[in-house]
Design a protein around this motif. Structure first.
Motif, PDB file in Angstrom:
ATOM      1  N   CYS A   1     -41.446   6.415   2.262  1.00 32.08           N
ATOM      2  CA  CYS A   1     -42.860   6.810   2.306  1.00 32.08           C
ATOM      3  C   CYS A   1     -43.614   6.538   1.009  1.00 32.08           C
ATOM      4  N   ILE A   2     -42.905   6.450  -0.096  1.00 30.76           N
ATOM      5  CA  ILE A   2     -43.521   6.432  -1.427  1.00 30.76           C
ATOM      6  C   ILE A   2     -43.245   5.101  -2.115  1.00 30.76           C
ATOM      7  N   ASP A   3     -44.217   4.604  -2.869  1.00 26.56           N
ATOM      8  CA  ASP A   3     -44.088   3.315  -3.538  1.00 26.56           C
ATOM      9  C   ASP A   3     -43.364   3.386  -4.877  1.00 26.56           C
ATOM     10  N   GLN A   4     -43.493   4.506  -5.578  1.00 26.69           N
ATOM     11  CA  GLN A   4     -42.837   4.633  -6.877  1.00 26.69           C
ATOM     12  C   GLN A   4     -42.342   6.061  -7.043  1.00 26.69           C
ATOM     13  N   ILE A   5     -41.086   6.191  -7.446  1.00 24.99           N
ATOM     14  CA  ILE A   5     -40.472   7.498  -7.673  1.00 24.99           C
ATOM     15  C   ILE A   5     -39.971   7.521  -9.110  1.00 24.99           C
TER      16      ILE A   5
ATOM     17  N   GLY B   1     -34.621  21.856 -19.324  1.00 26.66           N
ATOM     18  CA  GLY B   1     -34.523  22.776 -18.195  1.00 26.66           C
ATOM     19  C   GLY B   1     -35.602  22.607 -17.144  1.00 26.66           C
ATOM     20  N   THR B   2     -36.502  21.646 -17.331  1.00 28.24           N
ATOM     21  CA  THR B   2     -37.557  21.395 -16.355  1.00 28.24           C
ATOM     22  C   THR B   2     -37.350  20.025 -15.723  1.00 28.24           C
ATOM     23  N   ASN B   3     -37.352  20.009 -14.402  1.00 32.29           N
ATOM     24  CA  ASN B   3     -37.252  18.765 -13.638  1.00 32.29           C
ATOM     25  C   ASN B   3     -38.653  18.339 -13.250  1.00 32.29           C
ATOM     26  N   ARG B   4     -38.926  17.044 -13.367  1.00 33.30           N
ATOM     27  CA  ARG B   4     -40.230  16.484 -12.990  1.00 33.30           C
ATOM     28  C   ARG B   4     -39.996  15.302 -12.065  1.00 33.30           C
ATOM     29  N   LEU B   5     -40.511  15.421 -10.861  1.00 41.42           N
ATOM     30  CA  LEU B   5     -40.414  14.356  -9.875  1.00 41.42           C
ATOM     31  C   LEU B   5     -41.813  13.856  -9.582  1.00 41.42           C
ATOM     32  N   ARG B   6     -42.083  12.608  -9.963  1.00 39.04           N
ATOM     33  CA  ARG B   6     -43.412  12.007  -9.728  1.00 39.04           C
ATOM     34  C   ARG B   6     -43.296  11.029  -8.578  1.00 39.04           C
ATOM     35  N   LEU B   7     -44.117  11.273  -7.556  1.00 39.23           N
ATOM     36  CA  LEU B   7     -44.186  10.431  -6.367  1.00 39.23           C
ATOM     37  C   LEU B   7     -45.543   9.758  -6.338  1.00 39.23           C
ATOM     38  N   THR B   8     -45.557   8.431  -6.319  1.00 44.93           N
ATOM     39  CA  THR B   8     -46.818   7.693  -6.330  1.00 44.93           C
ATOM     40  C   THR B   8     -46.940   6.835  -5.078  1.00 44.93           C
ATOM     41  N   LYS B   9     -48.064   6.985  -4.397  1.00 48.63           N
ATOM     42  CA  LYS B   9     -48.380   6.211  -3.196  1.00 48.63           C
ATOM     43  C   LYS B   9     -49.572   5.322  -3.517  1.00 48.63           C
ATOM     44  N   ARG B  10     -49.386   4.011  -3.364  1.00 50.21           N
ATOM     45  CA  ARG B  10     -50.500   3.083  -3.553  1.00 50.21           C
ATOM     46  C   ARG B  10     -51.364   3.115  -2.299  1.00 50.21           C
ATOM     47  N   LEU B  11     -52.658   3.014  -2.510  1.00 49.89           N
ATOM     48  CA  LEU B  11     -53.618   3.044  -1.410  1.00 49.89           C
ATOM     49  C   LEU B  11     -54.223   1.674  -1.201  1.00 49.89           C
ATOM     50  N   SER B  12     -54.249   1.253   0.036  1.00 53.75           N
ATOM     51  CA  SER B  12     -54.935  -0.007   0.343  1.00 53.75           C
ATOM     52  C   SER B  12     -56.243   0.364   1.012  1.00 53.75           C
TER      53      SER B  12
END
Length: 137
Positions: free
Chosen positions: A114-118, A125-136
């Motif tokens: 579903c996602i273009d870049q993870i 102690g902090t987890n960071r998950l960045r999910l990026t969706k490109r828009l057309s």
């Protein structure tokens, strides 16, 4: 109205995932994100949040999930933050196939589809998950 760029915190409980999703949906609708992209964003968000709750906070009831939404021309990025167990190294970089009859273990594959870049990192102690969706558009 929900505010873009501000971290919102939600209790890490399965029954709260709908509220987290509604927050992101409201921001996307306000920014006129195309419906097809919103479906992918919401599905990936739900899978990621469920994984944080089930695996990251396994056996804990005190966890929180922070979400920060950034919408810029051409993309939507969500950053999920938690203080649960870190994700095993390389989990998001391996290509996964999704078995239709598997009862679990499909979440990462669904997110990847579903996602273009993870991007994932765990520091202090902090987890960071960045999910990026490109828009057309």
């Amino acid at each position: 109205m929900a505010e873009e760029g501000a971290v919102r915190l939600y209790p890490a409980r399965l029954e709260e995932v709908g509220q987290l999703s509604e927050h992101v949906r409201a921001l996307c609708e306000a920014a006129a994100v195309p419906p097809e992209a919103m479906i992918d964003i919401e599905l990936a968000l739900a899978e990621a949040a469920n994984n944080i709750i089930i695996h990251g906070y396994r056996g804990r009831s005190d966890g929180m999930i922070g979400v920060d939404v950034q919408i810029v021309p051409g993309s939507v990025s969500l950053e999920l933050r938690d203080q649960g167990e870190a994700v095993p190294e390389g989990l998001f970089s391996r290509c996964r196939t999704i078995s239709a009859d598997a009862e679990s273990g499909r979440g990462v594959g669904i997110i990847q589809s579903c996602i273009d870049q993870i991007d994932y990192r765990s520091e202090g102690g902090t987890n960071r998950l960045r999910l990026t969706k490109r828009l057309s558009r």
